[in-house]
Design a protein around this motif. Structure first.
Motif: not given
Length: 415
Positions: A368-369, A374-375, A401-402, A405-408
């Motif tokens: 969750d955190y 990231q968002s 969004g990209h 994705d990088v942060l993910k």
């Protein structure tokens, strides 16, 4: 049969008397006379009658007035306060003996009353309780037990009728009126503190460690020398500590004050966020070069692998700076329970406060955190890029969004 403590006390008094009276040149006849006088003087019955009549020359107290001024003459005060779990160092919460002041020649009476019998209770406690044990000890006395008791208990006389102009006084407001208070010192507590400090500093373990460290080739030892620094000594009574109180005399008139200086606090390089980490802790100047480089990528708008990698590197470089700030906040320790941070979202407390490290390490609980971090960062980065670069390029949801994705892919940096 007399308790051994009473027998030893009277015998010691007798021997002290004889040592003072009998000198090397004393004749045998005088020695015999002094011995007969000592036997008579320190016969239990005779000594009790005399001691009970002298007890009024002494006063038991919890707060001796002479600690404020040696010439202060005030009523003996014995504070009877209940023990409470209120976190205060005060009378009632500290188990200490009462102090005593008065005629120094009558101090042997106080020593007698403090003698502990076989049941580990003092003679004074037995007299107050009128126990069968103490009545049995005094059964040979012609004078009544009640008279002996009343004489001894005068040592605990306590009234509030007499104060002294030599005492320091303060006006304490009470509604529309005031109380005039005399400030007194609880001698039992201050010397209990000294005893505790000396126990810590001069413990057997400390002695062993210090002696070993003095050697030119000390043996390998384990342990830690305990010490309390910035202590101050304070004296009462000058060259005559016995005139202040018994406890003061026993301690040579010297007590110990702990340091009352305010603690030396190192200024934090970063403060925890009160409302939102991204708005409270991230400032544009720290990311100025990242925004500039990111803008240059957007200006060219070339869509090849090198450009995409450079853009991703800029985002990763920015989040690395965020990670350093997060680590600094976590190093503060447990902080988020304070009312100061009541408006901070719980997921940010979990992310930033070290007390929630166990949640962050749990895969099931930490998603969750991480998702929110990231968002939030992706939106913060895009929004502040637009503020920092006047001729910014219009970005769409695909760009945000990209970044997410990088942060993910680099989620370890936000963990």
């Amino acid at each position: 049969m007399l308790d051994i403590a009473i027998i030893e006390f009277l015998e010691n008094k007798k021997q002290d008397f004889l040592k003072k009276k009998i000198k090397p040149n004393t004749s045998e006849e005088d020695k015999l006379l002094f011995t007969q006088k000592a036997n008579e003087k320190f016969l239990l019955e005779n000594w009790l009658i005399g001691a009970s009549s002298r007890a009024k020359q002494l006063s038991l107290t919890s707060h001796p007035a002479k600690f404020i001024h040696p010439n202060a003459k005030a009523s003996s005060i014995i504070a009877h306060l209940p023990k409470k779990n209120d976190g205060l160092l005060r009378s009632g919460n500290v188990d200490v003996d009462l102090d005593i002041f008065g005629n120094a020649a009558a101090l042997d009476v106080e020593k007698f009353l403090r003698l502990k019998l076989l049941d580990n209770q003092t003679i004074l406690q037995h007299i107050e309780q009128e126990s069968d044990l103490i009545k049995e000890q005094f059964h040979s006395i012609k004078q009544s037990f009640t008279q002996i008791k009343e004489g001894f208990l005068l040592i605990k006389k306590s009234d509030l009728n007499q104060t002294s102009g030599k005492l320091k006084q303060v006006y304490f407001p009470v509604s529309d009126d005031y109380h005039l208070l005399s400030i007194l010192i609880p001698s039992g507590i201050i010397y209990k503190l000294k005893h505790k400090i000396n126990q810590l500093r001069f413990s057997e373990e400390n002695k062993i460690l210090r002696e070993e460290l003095k050697k030119s080739a000390p043996n390998q030892i384990t342990g830690k020398i305990n010490e309390i620094f910035d202590l101050t000594s304070i004296g009462y009574g000058g060259t005559k500590p016995q005139n202040i109180s018994t406890l003061n005399n026993q301690n040579g008139g010297v007590s110990i004050l702990l340091s009352s200086m305010p603690p030396k606090l190192s200024k934090r390089k970063i403060q925890p966020p009160k409302h939102d980490f991204f708005n409270d802790c991230l400032w544009d100047n720290l990311f100025e070069q990242d925004f500039t480089n990111f803008h240059q990528i957007l200006v060219h708008r070339k869509n090849n692998i090198n450009i995409r990698d450079k853009r991703d590197d800029i985002v990763i470089n920015s989040i690395t700076k965020v990670k350093r700030l997060v680590d600094q906040i976590r190093s503060i320790g447990f902080w988020s329970d304070s009312d100061t941070y009541m408006n901070l979202d719980r997921w940010q407390k979990i992310w930033l406060d070290e007390q929630y490290a166990n949640i962050r390490e749990d895969i099931k609980q930490n998603l969750d955190y991480q998702i929110k971090a990231q968002s939030y960062f992706a939106n913060w980065f895009i929004g502040h890029y637009k503020q920092a670069i006047k001729k910014n390029k219009l970005l769409g949801d695909d760009d945000i969004g990209h970044i997410k994705d990088v942060l993910k892919q680099e989620q370890e940096l936000l963990k």
